[in-house]
Design a protein around this motif. Sequence first.
Motif, PDB file in Angstrom:
ATOM      1  N   LEU A 189      45.311   8.505 -29.899  1.00 26.17           N
ATOM      2  CA  LEU A 189      46.703   8.094 -29.681  1.00 26.17           C
ATOM      3  C   LEU A 189      47.406   8.993 -28.668  1.00 26.17           C
ATOM      4  N   VAL A 190      47.156  10.287 -28.717  1.00 23.02           N
ATOM      5  CA  VAL A 190      47.749  11.196 -27.735  1.00 23.02           C
ATOM      6  C   VAL A 190      47.317  10.778 -26.332  1.00 23.02           C
ATOM      7  N   GLU A 191      46.031  10.543 -26.168  1.00 18.21           N
ATOM      8  CA  GLU A 191      45.510  10.140 -24.855  1.00 18.21           C
ATOM      9  C   GLU A 191      46.131   8.822 -24.408  1.00 18.21           C
ATOM     10  N   HIS A 192      46.160   7.855 -25.307  1.00 23.49           N
ATOM     11  CA  HIS A 192      46.658   6.521 -24.960  1.00 23.49           C
ATOM     12  C   HIS A 192      48.145   6.532 -24.617  1.00 23.49           C
ATOM     13  N   LEU A 193      48.928   7.343 -25.311  1.00 25.26           N
ATOM     14  CA  LEU A 193      50.374   7.349 -25.090  1.00 25.26           C
ATOM     15  C   LEU A 193      50.822   8.290 -23.975  1.00 25.26           C
ATOM     16  N   THR A 194      50.022   9.282 -23.642  1.00 26.94           N
ATOM     17  CA  THR A 194      50.462  10.249 -22.634  1.00 26.94           C
ATOM     18  C   THR A 194      49.779  10.058 -21.286  1.00 26.94           C
ATOM     19  N   THR A 195      48.505   9.779 -21.288  1.00 30.07           N
ATOM     20  CA  THR A 195      47.767   9.590 -20.035  1.00 30.07           C
ATOM     21  C   THR A 195      46.866   8.360 -20.174  1.00 30.07           C
ATOM     22  N   PRO A 196      47.451   7.180 -20.284  1.00 26.69           N
ATOM     23  CA  PRO A 196      46.671   5.973 -20.575  1.00 26.69           C
ATOM     24  C   PRO A 196      45.642   5.627 -19.504  1.00 26.69           C
ATOM     25  N   ASP A 197      45.849   6.090 -18.283  1.00 28.28           N
ATOM     26  CA  ASP A 197      44.884   5.769 -17.227  1.00 28.28           C
ATOM     27  C   ASP A 197      43.531   6.420 -17.469  1.00 28.28           C
ATOM     28  N   VAL A 198      43.487   7.465 -18.296  1.00 29.98           N
ATOM     29  CA  VAL A 198      42.202   8.063 -18.654  1.00 29.98           C
ATOM     30  C   VAL A 198      41.333   7.022 -19.345  1.00 29.98           C
ATOM     31  N   LEU A 199      41.972   6.123 -20.064  1.00 34.42           N
ATOM     32  CA  LEU A 199      41.234   5.116 -20.832  1.00 34.42           C
ATOM     33  C   LEU A 199      41.010   3.826 -20.054  1.00 34.42           C
ATOM     34  N   THR A 200      41.360   3.805 -18.768  1.00 33.98           N
ATOM     35  CA  THR A 200      41.142   2.609 -17.962  1.00 33.98           C
ATOM     36  C   THR A 200      39.676   2.193 -18.053  1.00 33.98           C
ATOM     37  N   GLY A 201      39.473   0.941 -18.321  1.00 34.57           N
ATOM     38  CA  GLY A 201      38.118   0.433 -18.473  1.00 34.57           C
ATOM     39  C   GLY A 201      37.611   0.488 -19.899  1.00 34.57           C
ATOM     40  N   HIS A 202      38.415   1.062 -20.795  1.00 34.30           N
ATOM     41  CA  HIS A 202      38.037   1.143 -22.210  1.00 34.30           C
ATOM     42  C   HIS A 202      39.052   0.354 -23.022  1.00 34.30           C
ATOM     43  N   ASP A 203      38.553  -0.520 -23.854  1.00 39.47           N
ATOM     44  CA  ASP A 203      39.424  -1.319 -24.717  1.00 39.47           C
ATOM     45  C   ASP A 203      39.856  -0.488 -25.924  1.00 39.47           C
ATOM     46  N   ILE A 204      41.171  -0.357 -26.124  1.00 40.56           N
ATOM     47  CA  ILE A 204      41.698   0.471 -27.221  1.00 40.56           C
ATOM     48  C   ILE A 204      41.228  -0.043 -28.583  1.00 40.56           C
ATOM     49  N   HIS A 205      41.107  -1.357 -28.731  1.00 42.77           N
ATOM     50  CA  HIS A 205      40.627  -1.914 -30.007  1.00 42.77           C
ATOM     51  C   HIS A 205      39.188  -1.478 -30.270  1.00 42.77           C
ATOM     52  N   ARG A 206      38.372  -1.529 -29.229  1.00 45.11           N
ATOM     53  CA  ARG A 206      36.974  -1.105 -29.367  1.00 45.11           C
ATOM     54  C   ARG A 206      36.896   0.390 -29.664  1.00 45.11           C
ATOM     55  N   LEU A 207      37.758   1.186 -29.049  1.00 42.40           N
ATOM     56  CA  LEU A 207      37.752   2.625 -29.308  1.00 42.40           C
ATOM     57  C   LEU A 207      38.110   2.928 -30.762  1.00 42.40           C
ATOM     58  N   VAL A 208      39.102   2.215 -31.297  1.00 39.08           N
ATOM     59  CA  VAL A 208      39.446   2.399 -32.717  1.00 39.08           C
ATOM     60  C   VAL A 208      38.249   2.021 -33.587  1.00 39.08           C
ATOM     61  N   ASP A 209      37.589   0.918 -33.247  1.00 43.07           N
ATOM     62  CA  ASP A 209      36.400   0.521 -34.002  1.00 43.07           C
ATOM     63  C   ASP A 209      35.319   1.603 -33.947  1.00 43.07           C
ATOM     64  N   MET A 210      35.147   2.219 -32.772  1.00 38.75           N
ATOM     65  CA  MET A 210      34.151   3.285 -32.635  1.00 38.75           C
ATOM     66  C   MET A 210      34.507   4.490 -33.509  1.00 38.75           C
ATOM     67  N   VAL A 211      35.793   4.829 -33.555  1.00 38.86           N
ATOM     68  CA  VAL A 211      36.248   5.948 -34.382  1.00 38.86           C
ATOM     69  C   VAL A 211      35.912   5.677 -35.849  1.00 38.86           C
ATOM     70  N   VAL A 212      36.275   4.499 -36.323  1.00 38.36           N
ATOM     71  CA  VAL A 212      36.033   4.180 -37.734  1.00 38.36           C
ATOM     72  C   VAL A 212      34.532   4.107 -38.025  1.00 38.36           C
ATOM     73  N   ALA A 213      33.786   3.477 -37.127  1.00 38.02           N
ATOM     74  CA  ALA A 213      32.340   3.373 -37.345  1.00 38.02           C
ATOM     75  C   ALA A 213      31.673   4.759 -37.376  1.00 38.02           C
ATOM     76  N   SER A 214      32.185   5.683 -36.585  1.00 36.34           N
ATOM     77  CA  SER A 214      31.630   7.036 -36.594  1.00 36.34           C
ATOM     78  C   SER A 214      31.969   7.791 -37.878  1.00 36.34           C
ATOM     79  N   ALA A 215      33.189   7.566 -38.386  1.00 40.48           N
ATOM     80  CA  ALA A 215      33.614   8.241 -39.607  1.00 40.48           C
ATOM     81  C   ALA A 215      33.024   7.585 -40.860  1.00 40.48           C
ATOM     82  N   LEU A 216      32.736   6.290 -40.745  1.00 45.62           N
ATOM     83  CA  LEU A 216      32.217   5.517 -41.897  1.00 45.62           C
ATOM     84  C   LEU A 216      31.001   4.707 -41.469  1.00 45.62           C
ATOM     85  N   PRO A 217      29.878   5.363 -41.242  1.00 38.00           N
ATOM     86  CA  PRO A 217      28.696   4.595 -40.824  1.00 38.00           C
ATOM     87  C   PRO A 217      28.283   3.604 -41.906  1.00 38.00           C
ATOM     88  N   ASP A 218      27.591   2.538 -41.469  1.00 39.66           N
ATOM     89  CA  ASP A 218      27.113   1.502 -42.431  1.00 39.66           C
ATOM     90  C   ASP A 218      26.348   2.106 -43.571  1.00 39.66           C
TER      91      ASP A 218
END
Length: 190
Positions: A161-190
Amino acid sequence: MVRNEARRTALADAAIEVLARDGARGLTFRAVDTEAGVPAGTASNYFANRDDLLRQAGLHIHVRLAPDPAALERVMAAPRTRELVFRLMHDLRARMLADRAGYLALLELRLEATRRPALRTALTETLRQNLAFNIDFHTDAGLPGGADTVLLLYFAMTGLLVEHLTTPDVLTGHDIHRLVDMVVASALPD
């Protein structure tokens, strides 16, 4: 001090907007009065000093950023699965983006807390209580994972969220929804 709570809330909201737009150095009673559209001197009738204004803004930010209890109740009617954790993290992201000023003001307060010991103490206590509440909520609700899962989600989502709200261009080319999914999948693997 004056006890009109609606006016106090409006002034705290104005302080949050000023913090987000102008930073902590721009947070003055005059700036808050102007932002709130009230007569000059009003904020000084509600807050003892600038430290009190910063502290009260910090407390109010957490009220603004908290989930709506009725909406949370509806979401929590779902089965306690991994998919529910995905939903909760997407809801968190949506709330933070919906109140961009509130989240940016919180970041300003975090920075200002490095220079103001009293603010650091108050903000630390509030953030510590929020983190403990989130851990308890997660475990008491029977969501998958435990305290460590909540810690991983907290720190990863905060960084995203810090990255997305302060320097969003860093995430250019990355879908924020997919990034959230990656965070959750990493914290809660199948």
